[in-house]
Design a protein around this motif. Structure first.
Motif, PDB file in Angstrom:
ATOM      1  N   LYS A  56      72.443 -60.828   9.729  1.00 38.84           N
ATOM      2  CA  LYS A  56      73.729 -60.164   9.994  1.00 38.84           C
ATOM      3  C   LYS A  56      73.659 -58.686   9.627  1.00 38.84           C
ATOM      4  O   LYS A  56      73.882 -57.808  10.462  1.00 38.84           O
ATOM      5  CB  LYS A  56      74.835 -60.859   9.187  1.00 38.84           C
ATOM      6  CG  LYS A  56      74.905 -62.346   9.396  1.00 38.84           C
ATOM      7  CD  LYS A  56      76.009 -62.977   8.600  1.00 38.84           C
ATOM      8  CE  LYS A  56      75.784 -62.895   7.098  1.00 38.84           C
ATOM      9  NZ  LYS A  56      74.599 -63.686   6.653  1.00 38.84           N
ATOM     10  N   SER A  57      73.333 -58.443   8.377  1.00 36.87           N
ATOM     11  CA  SER A  57      73.313 -57.040   7.926  1.00 36.87           C
ATOM     12  C   SER A  57      72.379 -56.211   8.779  1.00 36.87           C
ATOM     13  O   SER A  57      72.706 -55.090   9.169  1.00 36.87           O
ATOM     14  CB  SER A  57      72.863 -56.975   6.464  1.00 36.87           C
ATOM     15  OG  SER A  57      73.796 -57.645   5.671  1.00 36.87           O
ATOM     16  N   THR A  58      71.229 -56.768   9.085  1.00 34.27           N
ATOM     17  CA  THR A  58      70.268 -56.009   9.884  1.00 34.27           C
ATOM     18  C   THR A  58      70.871 -55.639  11.229  1.00 34.27           C
ATOM     19  O   THR A  58      70.820 -54.487  11.650  1.00 34.27           O
ATOM     20  CB  THR A  58      68.996 -56.835  10.084  1.00 34.27           C
ATOM     21  OG1 THR A  58      68.542 -57.281   8.821  1.00 34.27           O
ATOM     22  CG2 THR A  58      67.926 -55.998  10.740  1.00 34.27           C
ATOM     23  N   LEU A 187      82.533 -54.405   9.204  1.00 35.12           N
ATOM     24  CA  LEU A 187      82.762 -54.709   7.791  1.00 35.12           C
ATOM     25  C   LEU A 187      81.777 -55.785   7.358  1.00 35.12           C
ATOM     26  O   LEU A 187      81.915 -56.947   7.724  1.00 35.12           O
ATOM     27  CB  LEU A 187      84.200 -55.166   7.579  1.00 35.12           C
ATOM     28  CG  LEU A 187      85.270 -54.214   8.124  1.00 35.12           C
ATOM     29  CD1 LEU A 187      86.625 -54.893   8.174  1.00 35.12           C
ATOM     30  CD2 LEU A 187      85.326 -52.951   7.296  1.00 35.12           C
ATOM     31  N   ASP A 188      80.755 -55.409   6.570  1.00 25.91           N
ATOM     32  CA  ASP A 188      79.735 -56.361   6.138  1.00 25.91           C
ATOM     33  C   ASP A 188      80.076 -56.890   4.755  1.00 25.91           C
ATOM     34  O   ASP A 188      79.906 -56.182   3.760  1.00 25.91           O
ATOM     35  CB  ASP A 188      78.361 -55.691   6.142  1.00 25.91           C
ATOM     36  CG  ASP A 188      77.230 -56.707   5.960  1.00 25.91           C
ATOM     37  OD1 ASP A 188      77.536 -57.892   5.705  1.00 25.91           O
ATOM     38  OD2 ASP A 188      76.061 -56.315   6.075  1.00 25.91           O
ATOM     39  N   GLU A 189      80.574 -58.096   4.682  1.00 23.05           N
ATOM     40  CA  GLU A 189      80.979 -58.727   3.424  1.00 23.05           C
ATOM     41  C   GLU A 189      81.839 -57.797   2.561  1.00 23.05           C
ATOM     42  O   GLU A 189      81.541 -57.589   1.393  1.00 23.05           O
ATOM     43  CB  GLU A 189      79.742 -59.180   2.641  1.00 23.05           C
ATOM     44  CG  GLU A 189      78.984 -60.281   3.340  1.00 23.05           C
ATOM     45  CD  GLU A 189      77.822 -60.815   2.507  1.00 23.05           C
ATOM     46  OE1 GLU A 189      78.023 -60.979   1.296  1.00 23.05           O
ATOM     47  OE2 GLU A 189      76.744 -61.034   3.071  1.00 23.05           O
ATOM     48  N   PRO A 190      82.908 -57.241   3.149  1.00 26.31           N
ATOM     49  CA  PRO A 190      83.734 -56.321   2.364  1.00 26.31           C
ATOM     50  C   PRO A 190      84.511 -57.051   1.279  1.00 26.31           C
ATOM     51  O   PRO A 190      84.881 -56.467   0.271  1.00 26.31           O
ATOM     52  CB  PRO A 190      84.683 -55.723   3.398  1.00 26.31           C
ATOM     53  CG  PRO A 190      84.827 -56.787   4.421  1.00 26.31           C
ATOM     54  CD  PRO A 190      83.504 -57.507   4.465  1.00 26.31           C
TER      55      PRO A 190
HETATM   56 MG   LIG Z   1      73.937 -59.044   4.704  1.00 24.99          MG
END
Ligand SMILES: [Mg+2]
Ligand SMILES: Nc1ncnc2c1ncn2[C@@H]1O[C@H](COP(=O)(O)OP(=O)(O)OP(=O)(O)O)[C@@H](O)[C@H]1O
Ligand SMILES: Nc1ncnc2c1ncn2[C@@H]1O[C@H](COP(=O)(O)OP(=O)(O)OP(=O)(O)O)[C@@H](O)[C@H]1O
Ligand SMILES: [Mg+2]
Lengths: 515, 343, 345, 349
Positions: A56-58, A187-190
């Motif tokens: 996901k983050s990538t 929004l990545d794991e905000p």
């Molecule tokens: Mg991540």
């Protein structure tokens, strides 16, 4: 809606805000994102879920110009784009909250908000000159939008973690001021670091945004995802394995899709071990401006959960228990003897383990590989020599047990995804037979449900084998699920004490004692 | 590390801000500790040498002597704010100074390009600085080593320029007298230094270049992920620092009235010590040029005062060293915290 | 637990997991990493060999005339100082005072070895270690930057040296204790050099096979992380600085063994920069957490070889410092650890 | 003494290299030494190599050893960075069967005749004499009355120490001359400038004379005085008569009232030539009188009236060197014949 109308935008109606085709990204031996294609229409909130290391983050870093994809095409509002630098993404209307906070702690809030917009057409810093007045005014406006009450002149380093998160979010939302296209906010794991009440604000804001642009929202809290998102995309092993409308998917289905097997129903059995000589006894413990007059006792094999909003002083309290921060009044009695001149090193040797919330900076040594990270935590007797080969063997063992992925004992820990790092951090304490007390500060932060399950599993095993646990849970549910006793703290003081063997409080009962 | 991480002072990792953080924001001149130290020194020396220390002449002497380290210090501060270090100053001063004197009217009669000579001297410094910056950013060689290298390279260039002829001397009068010519009560050399300090302050306070310098010093990776083109900024800053060294070389040459490759001798110790005493953190991100100005003043006053007080020159390095230690310990005392990391 | 893994695998076929996570790396990529690893270990050696070969080719007599033994002799003091420096760098600090400790020790030894003999030797080494430990203590308990603190100690030690030497050259009484160091040779290289090499190997083993060494590296990589793993970070740093002082004073002993006298401008008065450079040319990361004492040996040899080589080749003396600067940069560019990409300061 | 020990078969000049080792290449004194060595090489038709110690004993010793390692036989003249380097260097040269003459510094107890023929000689100009002659000149120019300050060289430099001693000795004859202060300026013009600057403010309008151990520093001192507008109220004396100082003395009623004349090129060529003679077997060191192996050469006291006559040497280094070689006797060349035997004694008290 009004905003949306005022926008002039070239793309014919119906073209997706974002269109990805065949995006692929490889890191050395790891293919983090594999041939991902997807379309995101205007005015939609997309939930992106997947286990730790799913990619996901990538993927999001590719969208925000931090990584260049090895292959694939990106189209924004119908036009193909290539992001070489974060500014390119900003200019194209992407606003990002990264998984790890990316603020400059020595600069002011306003500067940070202005930061990655500096290269684009933006008055406050046109021509490389700072016009402070204007800079602060703009920041004020944006902060107000998110309902954050932060002074734009404040230095980030002075802010609480939540306030910083709010600044991050405000900064991401800034794009719709700057760009003239409909913004795409990522929004990545905000929420993984936010407590309920802060999360609520964010949810409102996202709803707002929906009117002007699109949102991609990553979280491991499935309930949250279902509440916030119109559509949910599931990633696994770098690929998209499911793409569902929120209506008519249950959390269990999502779980199944992410992890590949059904969630095991966890029956919650609370043992009463209140008998027994307490392992740890705290009485009248106080530290100026952090917590005051805290007293409790933890017997072996017992799990004490402490809940409270951020600022309730529970983090400082457990750090004091571990000898990492000072306290100025009260006593800690451990194994029957009162502690003098306590330090993290002594605590460790006495069989106390601590898993900090700040994984990357405090929990681990990123430049060490997994086994080395496990080796340096030496509870019990002091050894003089190390045996690298032995270390590696044991390490590999624990990689299996904790299901750390990838199973690469040579890879620097910094190269693993957050969830897998956390598994190693847990292992480093669990591996020791002499561990007597384990202090867990948000042990599940950033973990996917699968990983969370593994970790909780391990915590229970440790507890059942007689290790006492002090737990600062991420969520109230978790606290009630894991704890034998639950303490509630507010403004540094204990406001409630529930012995789950006798009373059965609801999350609401806890909440009202918290705020 | 793959992903940007905010290195917050661990004390404040969650919830309440750490005392450390709150202290650090105290801006520039509001660093009373250093001001206090300076005042104390002045008072002590004035008491020890009532008739000589606070005379106009001596004040001018001190200001004149502080000019060169000040100019070098401004560049050094920007570099250190990025968490880098510049050890090349002495070499670059030599190169800039020699280039200057050979390009202006001198006893060797090499050439006389008039004002252009100044430009040449500064350019030589800037160019070498820029090269250092490029090598550092392109080849990923630590600035510590690159700048040691350029120390010797600068010295080498100066030595080659110097050759084996007689010393190049400036003709009497004219340029040579300029640094000490008094203007509005103060020597020109100090006005020049003041100008550079002001320039440095404006850069660090009001320009992207300056603010990004702080950003890089705080956390390079986060800065990069915030769209700061780290390499470009670094090269700029090193070029600027080089230019400062070049200019300092020129000034030193003017004051000396003669060309000498070692014209910068001993300046490195003074500037680095001054930057640190001023309270700019060697790990980058905190501090500023006005602080450095304080540091330079403290050291110059100290040196001058010791001589006036008849302290043997052999123990002066010892005294400066002791003061340096005391200064940093006093500065660090209130920030003490078990979780505070200092390299 | 075991059943969890079971369900896991049944639910997710082996290969699908592997394909993301532990997929066999593309051959090319694997090779690249192996090359980087390899270079990290043999880089410094290679660079030295290449430079040495270069000199030998341009001036064959250099080989015959025992060029290597000259370099070995001259690099001994640098090597000892560099070894101390690499330990301090490894914990993420720097010691600018250790060269001054070396010279101070040399002068003190010159004064004491006559009257006290072996006692003087012990005194000097203990004192050196003590000064180092004091540096470490101040750095870790007052939390001041080592760069600044040791800069201060440097100044103080310089003055101390001037005072105890009474501003002149101090001549040491001939002592049977020291003569073998440079008097005898093994394989053409002086005993002193081999002594330093053995120390290097011991330090290497210390870093690799003892908890102390592991702790040092951990502190250098992430001090906070080390702290929260229960490592006694302060003690660890103090020990690193103590080693630095100890090795520096041994370097001082070697100076006396070599020259039989010492003065504050004489032999050993300029070991600081060569020492640091040697450590870094030896692949030590100035940011901490990466070092290999054995490679520092080649770092020291390289740093010593450059001026000797330029003289041997007969490069005009005006140009020599220019060459020195360039070669140092190139050498470091070649040997610096590329393993951990990321921030270079 | 173990005189004849050294190997004494003559070395063929074609198999010989002349090496001059200097402390640095930028100090005018050192530059002059290089010039002399090169002139001699030209005259003798022998290869010359220069060693730049860059102020470091380490560099000096290893570079010399490197050159010894080149194979050719070496005739070496070395101005040691510190006297403690002398034993090491002498040993190395002896091992390699070369011949060395040491200039300026060596331990007093290290005597050529104890080492053997390979350590041909030690040579220097008397520091005490230098200090006495310039001190006297200064005192006289002030009419025996006034306040003076002194600039010393590197703290632990014997040359500096002997010169200062001679200076103080000279002042004893002038009770009304007050020596206010002596500070070290490390042979460095820059430091000469700043130290003088501070001293002039420490003693406002009191300083009547400035003495320096070396012209490099007087260049800084005179400029400090000019900056302070006191150039013409102060008398200056120093050692070396560097060309820039000559120019100052040329000025009408110049404040530079006393100098000593000795030249780097003379020192280096005398030294090198001595070594060359021994190497080529033209002299047998073991048969030389001790004063020719630990020698003090004559330095000339120079005043405002007679300095002109010394400048002629600078314009004709080659000429002087051929005069040296044609004479064939390094201990007897004008204007610096041998005057005494070392080691130099400091004046009592
Ligand atoms: Mg991540
Ligand atoms: N810079 C990098 N270098 C090498 N591998 C990386 C890098 N960044 C990510 N990876 C690998 O790529 C895979 C995907 O990582 P990523 O952070 O995208 O997962 P994620 O879905 O965000 O996990 P989490 O839910 O824990 O945040 C992981 O196996 C990780 O180890
Ligand atoms: N660093 C230097 N730079 C320029 N000239 C120098 C330097 N050192 C010495 N000289 C000149 O060389 C001559 C003598 O050398 P020097 O005084 O350095 O030997 P020394 O210091 O007496 O040795 P030691 O330190 O063993 O006493 C003097 O004329 C002095 O002017
Ligand atoms: Mg993660």
């Amino acid at each position: 809606m009004t905003k949306a109308v005022s926008r002039t935008d070239p793309a014919p109606a119906g073209t997706p805000a974002l269109k990805l085709t065949g995006i692929t990204k490889t890191f050395g031996s790891v293919t983090a994102v594999k041939n991902v294609s997807l379309e995101i229409p205007r005015n939609q909130v997309i939930g992106l879920i997947g286990e730790n290391g799913a990619g996901k983050s990538t993927l999001l870093k590719i969208l925000s110009g931090l990584h260049e994809p090895d292959a694939g095409v990106m189209e924004v509002h119908g036009a193909a784009v290539k992001f070489r630098r974060p500014q390119d993404a900003v200019a194209a209307g992407f606003g990002v909250v990264h998984q790890e906070q990316s603020l400059l702690t020595n600069l002011s809030v306003a500067e940070n908000i202005a930061m990655n917009a500096l290269s684009s057409k933006d008055n406050a810093t046109r021509g490389g000159w700072y016009r402070w007045g204007q800079l602060n005014k703009e920041a004020e406006k944006i902060l107000a939008k998110v309902g954050a009450t932060v002074d734009p002149r404040a230095i980030i380093g002075d802010l609480s973690f939540v306030d910083r998160q709010m600044v991050e979010i405000a900064r991401a939302l800034r794009v719709d001021e700057m760009t003239h296209t409909a913004p795409i906010v990522i929004l990545d794991e905000p929420t993984s670091v936010l407590e309920r009440n802060e999360t609520a604000i964010l949810e409102r804001e996202i709803a707002e945004l929906k009117h002007v642009g699109s949102v991609i929202f990553v979280s491991h809290r499935l309930d949250e995802v279902r509440r916030i998102c119109d559509r949910i995309i599931v990633m696994r092993s770098g690929e998209i394995v499911a793409d569902r409308a929120t209506e008519g998917v249950t959390e269990d289905e999502l779980f199944q899709l992410m992890i590949g097997h059904a969630a095991k129903a966890r029956k919650h059995e609370v043992q009463n071990r209140q008998g027994g000589e307490p392992l740890l006894e705290v009485s009248g413990l106080s530290a100026k401006g952090q917590f005051k007059d805290v007293s409790f006792a933890v017997p072996p094999g017992h799990c004490l959960a402490i809940v409270g909003t951020i600022g309730s002083g529970r983090e400082e309290l457990v750090r004091a228990l571990f000898g990492a921060e000072p306290f100025d009044a009260g006593t800690i009695t451990y194994q029957g003897s009162r502690l003098q001149s306590w330090s993290a090193a002594r605590a460790t040797r006495a069989g106390i383990g601590y898993v900090p919330a700040e994984r990357k900076t405090e929990g681990m040594v990123g430049g060490f590989n997994g086994p080395e990270n496990m080796a340096i935590a030496r509870t019990g007797t002091r050894k003089l020599f190390v045996n690298p080969w032995r270390e590696r063997k044991d390490g590999a063992q624990w990689f299996e047990t904790m299901d750390v992925r990838p199973r690469d004992v040579k890879l620097h820990l910094s190269r693993f995804s957050g969830g897998n790092q956390q598994k190693v951090v847990m292992a480093k304490w669990l591996k020791s037979e002499t561990l007597k007390l384990l202090i867990l500060d948000h042990p599940l932060r950033g973990l996917d449900p699968g990983a969370a399950e593994t970790v909780n599993e391990k915590i229970r095993e440790a507890r059942d084998s007689g290790t006492a646990i002090v737990l600062l849970a991420d969520t109230l549910e978790e606290a009630l699920d894991m704890g034998d006793t639950v303490l509630v703290m507010r403004d540094g003081e204990i406001t409630a004490h529930f012995d789950l063997t006798v009373d059965t409080p609801t999350t609401l009962d806890l909440l009202e004692k918290m705020v | 590390m793959a992903n940007p991480v905010t290195q917050q002072p661990p004390g404040s990792s969650l919830g309440t801000p750490s005392p450390a953080a709150t202290r650090h924001r105290r801006f520039e001149l509001r660093s009373l500790g250093e001001v206090g130290a300076l005042v104390v020194l002045i008072v002590v020396f004035a008491a020890l040498n009532p008739s000589t220390f606070l005379t106009i002449d001596n004040v001018r002497t001190i200001l004149d002597q502080s000019a060169t380290p000040l100019i070098v210090g401004v560049g050094a501060t920007l570099v250190i704010l990025m968490g880098s270090i510049d050890l090349s100053v002495e070499g670059l001063m030599g190169a800039g100074g020699m280039a200057f004197i050979l390009a202006t009217e001198n006893s060797r009669g090499s050439t006389d390009l008039g004002a252009a000579a100044f430009v040449i001297g500064i350019l030589v410094g800037a160019l070498l600085g820029m090269l250092a910056g490029l090598i550092h950013t392109r080849l990923k060689v630590p600035t510590f080593i690159v700048t040691i290298g350029f120390w010797f390279i600068g010295l080498g260039i100066a030595t080659v320029l110097f050759g084996t002829d007689s010393i190049p001397l400036l003709p009497d009068g004219g340029l040579k007298t300029w640094p000490n010519t008094v203007f509005l009560g103060l020597p020109f050399s100090f006005w020049l230094a003041g100008l550079i300090v002001a320039l440095g302050w404006v850069i660090t306070r009001y320009t992207k270049l300056g603010r990004f310098t702080y950003a890089i010093g705080n956390n390079e990776e986060v800065a990069r992920s915030n769209g700061v083109s780290v390499s470009r900024i670094k090269v700029f800053v090193f070029a600027f620092a080089g230019a400062c060294s070049g200019l300092a070389g020129i000034l030193a040459t003017l004051r000396l009235g003669a060309g000498s490759p070692t014209v910068g001798g001993g300046i490195l110790f003074v500037t680095v010590a001054a930057v640190v005493i001023g309270g700019t953190s060697l790990s980058g991100g905190k501090g500023g040029v006005l602080r450095t100005m304080l540091g330079v003043m403290i050291l110059t006053v100290l040196n001058n005062g010791l001589i006036l007080s008849g302290v043997s020159s052999s123990i002066q390095s010892g005294v400066s060293g002791a003061i340096l230690i005391v200064a940093i310990i006093v500065a660090a005392w209130p920030l003490r915290s078990r979780l505070r990391i200092t390299k | 637990m075991s059943d969890r893994t079971a369900t896991d695998q049944s639910a997710r076929p082996e290969n699908s997991v592997r394909s993301v996570d532990v997929a066999p790396a593309p051959a090319a990529d694997r090779r690249r990493w192996r090359v980087i690893d390899l270079w990290a270990t043999v880089g410094p050696l290679t660079v030295f060999v290449i430079l040495f070969a270069l000199v030998a080719i341009l001036r064959p007599a250099f080989l015959g005339g025992g060029g290597l033994s000259i370099v070995a002799t001259q690099c001994t003091a640098i090597l000892l100082v560099a070894l101390g420096q690499c330990l301090v760098l490894n914990v993420g600090s720097i010691d600018l005072s250790n060269a001054a400790i070396a010279l101070f020790s040399a002068i003190l030894l010159a004064k004491t070895i006559g009257p006290a003999g072996a006692g003087g030797l012990v005194l000097v080494i203990v004192l050196g270690a003590a000064i180092g430990a004091l540096n470490g203590f101040l750095v870790s308990f007052f939390q001041v930057p080592s760069f600044a603190l040791t800069l201060g100690t440097l100044g103080i030690l310089q003055t101390a040296s001037l005072i105890i030497s009474d501003k002149t050259t101090v001549y040491a009484a001939k002592s049977a204790l020291l003569t073998p160091m440079f008097g005898s040779a093994i394989g053409g290289l002086v005993t002193a050099f081999w002594t330093a090499v053995i120390i290097a190997i011991v330090l290497w083993a210390m870093l690799r096979f003892t908890t102390l060494g592991q702790s040092m590296t951990a502190v250098g990589l992430n001090e906070t992380g080390a702290l929260f793993s229960g490592i006694r970070t302060r003690a660890t740093k103090i020990i690193a600085f103590m080693f630095s002082g100890l090795l520096a004073s041994i370097a001082g002993v070697m100076i006396i063994a070599q020259a039989g006298s010492a003065s504050s401008t004489g032999l050993g008065s300029d070991l600081l920069l060569p020492g640091i450079t040697a450590a870094i040319v030896g692949g030590t990361a100035i940011t901490g957490g990466i070092t290999n004492p054995i490679n520092v040996v080649f770092g020291a040899l390289t740093v010593t070889l450059i001026p000797v080589g330029t003289a041997a080749i007969g490069i005009p003396s005006e140009a020599q410092s220019l060459v020195y600067g360039l070669v140092i940069i190139i050498a470091v560019a070649l040997t610096i650890s590329r393993k951990r990409v990321g921030v270079v300061k | 003494a173990g005189g004849g020990s050294g190997s004494q078969e003559a070395i063929d000049p074609n198999n010989l290299v002349l090496v001059a080792s200097v402390i640095n290449t930028t100090n005018p004194y050192m530059a002059s030494m290089i010039e002399g060595a090169q002139a001699l090489g030209k005259k003798l038709g022998v290869e010359v190599q220069i060693v730049d110690s860059a102020g470091s004993s380490q560099t000096e010793i290893s570079k010399i050893q490197a050159i010894l390692a080149q194979g050719k036989k070496v005739a070496l003249m070395v101005n040691t960075v510190a006297s403690s380097d002398a034993p090491t260097i002498v040993d190395a040269v002896k091992q390699a069967g070369g011949y060395v003459v040491v200039w300026w510094n060596k331990p007093d107890n290290l005597e050529p005749w104890d080492v053997g023929n390979n350590f041909v000689a030690f040579q220097k100009y008397s520091g005490v004499e230098s200090g006495e002659c310039t001190g006297k000149a200064l005192a006289e120019s002030l009419g025996g009355k006034g306040n003076v300050i002194g600039l010393a060289g590197v703290e632990d430099s014997t040359t500096s120490q002997t010169r200062v001693a001679g200076f103080k000795e000279a002042l004893k004859a002038y009770p009304d001359i007050k020596l206010l202060d002596v500070q070290s300026a490390n042979w460095d013009p820059q430091q000469g400038l700043s130290v003088t600057q501070s001293l002039l403010t420490k003693y406002p309008d009191q300083v009547d004379g400035i003495w320096a151990a070396d012209d490099a520093m007087i260049i800084g001192a005179t400029n400090a005085a000019k900056n302070a507008g006191q150039y013409n109220d102060i008398k200056f004396v120093s050692d070396g008569l560097y060309p820039p100082v000559v120019d100052m003395m040329k000025e009408p009623n110049s404040p530079v009232v006393g100098e000593t004349f000795h030249r780097g090129f003379m020192a280096s060529s005398i030294g090198l030539y001595t070594a060359y003679l021994a190497a080529t077997g033209k002299i047998d060191p073991s048969t030389l009188p001790q004063e020719k192996r630990d020698s003090l050469f004559k330095l000339q006291c120079v005043g405002p009236n007679d300095f002109e006559q010394y400048t002629k040497w600078d314009n004709d280094v080659d000429g002087w060197v051929s005069q040296l070689v044609d004479g064939g006797d390094p201990w007897n060349v004008q204007p610096t014949p041998l005057v005494g035997q070392g080691p130099e004694q400091l004046p009592a008290g």
